[in-house]
Write a protein that holds these residues in place. Sequence first.
Motif, short mmCIF file in Angstrom:
data_model
loop_
_atom_site.label_atom_id
_atom_site.label_comp_id
_atom_site.label_asym_id
_atom_site.label_seq_id
_atom_site.Cartn_x
_atom_site.Cartn_y
_atom_site.Cartn_z
N PRO A 251 3.89 39.20 29.29
CA PRO A 251 3.91 39.24 27.83
C PRO A 251 5.33 39.38 27.28
O PRO A 251 6.15 40.12 27.84
N GLU A 252 5.60 38.63 26.21
CA GLU A 252 6.89 38.67 25.51
C GLU A 252 8.06 38.21 26.38
O GLU A 252 9.21 38.53 26.11
N ARG A 253 7.79 37.46 27.41
CA ARG A 253 8.84 36.89 28.24
C ARG A 253 8.67 35.37 28.28
O ARG A 253 7.63 34.83 27.98
N ARG A 264 -2.73 26.46 27.01
CA ARG A 264 -2.79 27.88 27.34
C ARG A 264 -4.15 28.18 27.95
O ARG A 264 -5.19 27.81 27.37
N ARG A 265 -4.15 28.86 29.11
CA ARG A 265 -5.38 29.07 29.88
C ARG A 265 -5.75 30.55 30.01
O ARG A 265 -6.18 31.01 31.06
N GLY A 266 -5.55 31.28 28.95
CA GLY A 266 -5.96 32.68 28.97
C GLY A 266 -5.01 33.59 29.72
O GLY A 266 -3.79 33.36 29.74
N GLU A 267 -5.58 34.61 30.38
CA GLU A 267 -4.77 35.61 31.08
C GLU A 267 -5.21 35.73 32.54
O GLU A 267 -6.34 35.40 32.90
N ARG A 268 -4.26 36.21 33.35
CA ARG A 268 -4.55 36.51 34.75
C ARG A 268 -3.66 37.67 35.17
O ARG A 268 -2.43 37.57 35.13
N ASP A 269 -4.29 38.77 35.57
CA ASP A 269 -3.56 39.95 36.03
C ASP A 269 -2.50 40.41 35.03
O ASP A 269 -1.37 40.76 35.39
N GLY A 270 -2.89 40.40 33.75
CA GLY A 270 -1.97 40.88 32.72
C GLY A 270 -0.90 39.89 32.32
O GLY A 270 0.00 40.24 31.54
N LEU A 296 5.74 33.45 37.23
CA LEU A 296 5.25 33.06 38.54
C LEU A 296 4.64 31.67 38.46
O LEU A 296 3.97 31.33 37.48
N VAL A 297 4.84 30.87 39.51
CA VAL A 297 4.27 29.53 39.57
C VAL A 297 2.93 29.60 40.29
O VAL A 297 2.86 30.00 41.45
N ILE A 298 1.86 29.20 39.60
CA ILE A 298 0.54 29.14 40.20
C ILE A 298 0.33 27.80 40.90
O ILE A 298 -0.21 27.71 42.00
N ASP A 299 0.80 26.75 40.23
CA ASP A 299 0.62 25.41 40.75
C ASP A 299 1.66 24.49 40.12
O ASP A 299 2.09 24.74 38.97
N PRO A 300 2.18 23.49 40.85
CA PRO A 300 1.84 23.04 42.21
C PRO A 300 2.61 23.83 43.27
O PRO A 300 3.64 24.45 42.96
N PRO A 301 2.15 23.80 44.51
CA PRO A 301 2.82 24.55 45.58
C PRO A 301 4.27 24.12 45.79
O PRO A 301 5.12 24.96 46.11
#
Length: 323
Positions: A251-253, A264-270, A296-301
């Motif tokens: 948040p705020e970063r 925007r796809r909601g939230e994950r782990d804050g 953090l990069v979720i995708d692509p690897p």
Amino acid sequence: MATRVDPAERLLDLLIALRHAQGRLTRSDVRASVNGYRDAANDVAFERMFERDKDLLRQLGVPIITEVDPVHEDAVGYRLDTAGYSLPEVTFTAAEIGVLSLAATVWQDAHLHGSAHRGLTKLRAVAAGAEPDAHLGVALRLQPAETALGPLLDAIGARQAVTFTYRTGSTGREATRHVQPWRLLSRDRGWYLIGHDVDRDAPRVFRLSRVVGTVRTTGPTGAFEVPEHDAQSLLAVGAGVGVQAVLAVLPERGAALRARAVERRGERDGRDVIVVETDDDASLAAEIASYGAAVLVIDPPELRESVLQRLRAVASLGEVPRG
């Protein structure tokens, strides 16, 4: 033999004479005192030159007033309407100078850094109490790879072809390109050249961060005409979208990434989950790495690994060798 005065120089000298005249200037005054009019072969040639120069100055917005002597109606003179010609005083508040200082940092690493710095210095001179340092902590910069910007701007202005080595985004292969440059556009924090690829005989889009080495001009100036085209549409088609990155942002970063998010796809782990598109995965990886653990990069690897490689390289700089 006297050197003939260039028409542009004569026009400037006429403007200076009118600007500094104590009263009105008659035609005889102009012919005798303004550099260039003595070149006229006769009275008719002088009249033609003078009328053309007056009309051109008026077209440029210079308010020339014609005055007739109330006693001697044949005595016609000319002067400037100083009230209409003088510009109002330029003033800026301290906050406005602060914003302009921030904008100037965009060009810190680019070809136009010198011009931006000189312009900002002049603006600060007319705004007492300006505090440009009040905006430290926010940085907008072009990447150093945009060194091709200056030479391409010059080539576009001269309508002169260029050659450069270009690295393709899909394969990473390098090849020499011969291009007639048309336009430079900015999109998604990147600069793009739109032009005619001579070897392929078709319009193409080139991302400046993929230009390797020096841009060189080839052939004569004025060698081609720039066609009418929808530059933004051509850019959208030619540049393409190579990577769609799913990111988890604290948040705020990551304000710059959030501003470019296409979803925007909601939230994950804050963290807020956003999607960012780009055609330059290397530049995106460098940008994400600059946020550290905030993004953090979720995708692509492949993008996640590219970011991790950069972070590992930075971390290794602080390691103390064991012996």
